[in-house]
Design a protein around this motif. Structure first.
Motif, mmCIF file in Angstrom:
data_model
loop_
_atom_site.group_PDB
_atom_site.id
_atom_site.type_symbol
_atom_site.label_atom_id
_atom_site.label_comp_id
_atom_site.label_asym_id
_atom_site.label_seq_id
_atom_site.Cartn_x
_atom_site.Cartn_y
_atom_site.Cartn_z
ATOM 1 N N GLY A 190 68.668 -74.473 -58.783
ATOM 2 C CA GLY A 190 67.886 -73.386 -59.348
ATOM 3 C C GLY A 190 68.724 -72.378 -60.106
ATOM 4 O O GLY A 190 68.185 -71.505 -60.792
ATOM 5 N N GLY A 191 70.063 -72.477 -59.981
ATOM 6 C CA GLY A 191 70.934 -71.602 -60.748
ATOM 7 C C GLY A 191 71.311 -70.320 -60.009
ATOM 8 O O GLY A 191 70.953 -70.103 -58.841
ATOM 9 N N LEU A 192 72.027 -69.455 -60.711
ATOM 10 C CA LEU A 192 72.587 -68.249 -60.116
ATOM 11 C C LEU A 192 71.508 -67.285 -59.634
ATOM 12 O O LEU A 192 71.620 -66.704 -58.544
ATOM 13 N N ALA A 193 70.451 -67.102 -60.424
ATOM 14 C CA ALA A 193 69.384 -66.170 -60.034
ATOM 15 C C ALA A 193 68.721 -66.620 -58.739
ATOM 16 O O ALA A 193 68.452 -65.799 -57.846
ATOM 17 N N ALA A 194 68.479 -67.919 -58.633
ATOM 18 C CA ALA A 194 67.877 -68.448 -57.412
ATOM 19 C C ALA A 194 68.805 -68.258 -56.217
ATOM 20 O O ALA A 194 68.363 -67.972 -55.099
ATOM 21 N N PHE A 195 70.103 -68.398 -56.462
ATOM 22 C CA PHE A 195 71.074 -68.238 -55.374
ATOM 23 C C PHE A 195 71.089 -66.801 -54.868
ATOM 24 O O PHE A 195 71.094 -66.563 -53.651
ATOM 25 N N VAL A 196 71.092 -65.815 -55.775
ATOM 26 C CA VAL A 196 71.099 -64.406 -55.368
ATOM 27 C C VAL A 196 69.820 -64.068 -54.601
ATOM 28 O O VAL A 196 69.856 -63.346 -53.588
ATOM 29 N N ASN A 197 68.691 -64.600 -55.052
ATOM 30 C CA ASN A 197 67.436 -64.381 -54.323
ATOM 31 C C ASN A 197 67.533 -64.944 -52.909
ATOM 32 O O ASN A 197 67.053 -64.325 -51.944
ATOM 33 N N GLN A 198 68.150 -66.102 -52.791
ATOM 34 C CA GLN A 198 68.305 -66.726 -51.483
ATOM 35 C C GLN A 198 69.256 -65.919 -50.592
ATOM 36 O O GLN A 198 69.065 -65.848 -49.372
ATOM 37 N N MET A 199 70.272 -65.302 -51.191
ATOM 38 C CA MET A 199 71.181 -64.448 -50.426
ATOM 39 C C MET A 199 70.416 -63.290 -49.781
ATOM 40 O O MET A 199 70.606 -62.987 -48.591
ATOM 41 N N ASN A 200 69.561 -62.644 -50.543
ATOM 42 C CA ASN A 200 68.798 -61.517 -50.018
ATOM 43 C C ASN A 200 67.749 -61.966 -49.010
ATOM 44 O O ASN A 200 67.489 -61.271 -48.015
ATOM 45 N N ALA A 201 67.165 -63.129 -49.250
ATOM 46 C CA ALA A 201 66.181 -63.655 -48.301
ATOM 47 C C ALA A 201 66.845 -63.978 -46.963
ATOM 48 O O ALA A 201 66.288 -63.694 -45.888
#
Length: 381
Positions: free
Chosen positions: A222-233
């Motif tokens: 999903g790329g970098l944006a998806a990864f950052v969202n997953q970090m916060n989740a």
């Protein structure tokens, strides 16, 4: 009469003889004078030549003397000029020293967190020590303060990569997108370097390699944006309610958390065998083209035989100060230690040593909530 004539004849003969003698002597005298004149001329020429020779031989000596004098003068001028330049340079250095601007203050310093007292006189403005098994708080200082966490961010990056069960042997190439444009930090992983995902994870956790951590987030499904969202989740899922991530390296001061939240992260991450192994590795070598690069752990305590460290991560940016989180066994207890915004290069390590010595001296019942007044003050910060 005849006698008189004979006398006249003899007289005339005498005059003729004298005249003849004079005429014959004149050329000889003239030749002698001429010879004398030639000799005198030669002597004059010789004297003149000697004077010329003497004069010509004197000229180089004179020129040499003048040149030496001139050289001394030039050297004196050069020395004087050098002294002037050195003096001017010294003046400039003094000016630069006077106009030197110190490093910017950390968020903790700006907030006055270093003024808060703690029983161990720690250099870190934020600290939390918790028994992992009993959840007993042994030491706390400003534990609720939310501050930049620098490369402690990479612990969450590593946790997500490990839990995603991605192919650790997959080759990942460092690109221009992984170059730090936040702090312009250096990296030994040049653009174009290709390593496995497992090697990048190792370097990110052990030696805090920023390009490695960014490449891990960039190549996440999903790329970098998806990864950052997953970090916060993930942060919300494990109870890190004050935490916010904006990127996977920690170079941004917008990555922030409290010591309380980070203790939760350490507790979860320390149960992952891969993260435990990679974060406590003393060093690691990787093949980059024809070269072999050795990377070392940023926490020198992992090489100290007196420490039993199960998990660790360091971090530093100016806004965050020096940071350190660890899970370590001390006096038979598994302790989670969090130190944020430490003022000096080695002070976070010194703080960890103070805590360990303090716990060992007090034994297994050491100081549960012994600094309750500090804890209450920190909650109000």
């Amino acid at each position: 009469m005849q006698a008189r004539n004979r006398i006249s004849t003899r007289f005339l003969h005498a005059l003729a003889f004298v005249a003849l003698s004079v005429s014959l002597a004149a050329p000889v005298a003239h030749a002698a004078e001429k010879k004398k004149a030639v000799v005198s001329k030669k002597q004059a020429v010789s004297s003149n030549t000697k004077r010329q020779v003497a004069k010509s031989s004197a000229k180089p000596a004179a020129r040499k003397t003048v040149a030496v004098a001139k050289g001394k003068s030039l050297r004196a001028k050069a020395a004087a000029g050098k002294s002037t330049r050195l003096a001017a340079r010294g003046t400039k250095a003094t000016v630069r020293k006077v106009s030197y601007t110190p490093a910017p203050q950390s968020f903790g310093q700006i907030a006055g967190l270093h003024d808060v007292h703690d029983p161990l006189s720690l250099e870190s403005s934020v600290a939390l020590v918790v028994d992992q098994d009993t959840h007993e708080v042994l030491l706390s200082k400003n534990e609720g303060a939310v501050l930049p966490i620098a490369s402690l961010t990479k612990l969450m990056t590593g946790l997500l990569i490990s839990e995603a069960h991605l192919n650790m042997d997959e080759a990942i190439t460092i690109t221009q997108d992984d170059v730090d444009t936040e702090k312009f930090s250096r990296s030994r992983l040049a653009v174009g370097t290709t390593l496995s995902r497992g090697e990048l994870l190792h370097l990110a956790l052990m030696s805090s390699e920023n390009r490695a951590a960014h490449a891990l987030g960039r190549t996440y499904p999903g790329g970098l944006a998806a990864f950052v969202n997953q970090m916060n989740a993930k942060a919300r899922q494990i109870g890190m309610l004050s935490t916010r991530y904006v990127e996977p390296t920690g170079l941004s001061s917008s990555n922030q958390a409290s010591a309380r939240d980070l203790a939760q992260l350490v507790a979860v991450a320390s149960r992952d065998p891969l993260l435990r192994e990679l974060s406590t590795s003393p060093s690691h070598e990787v093949e980059v083209g024809s070269r072999t690069l050795q990377f070392n752990n940023t926490n020198r305590l992992v090489k100290n035989p007196s420490w039993d460290i199960g998990l660790q991560k360091t971090g530093f940016i100016n806004e965050a100060g020096r940071c350190l989180v660890m899970q370590a066994e001390v006096s038979g207890r598994k302790l989670i230690m969090v130190f944020l915004d430490s003022a000096g290069k080695f002070s976070r390590i010194a703080d960890a040593e103070r805590v360990r010595n303090w716990v060992e001296q007090r034994g297994s019942t050491a100081g549960a909530r012994s600094d309750k007044h500090v804890y209450a003050h920190a909650d109000n910060s």
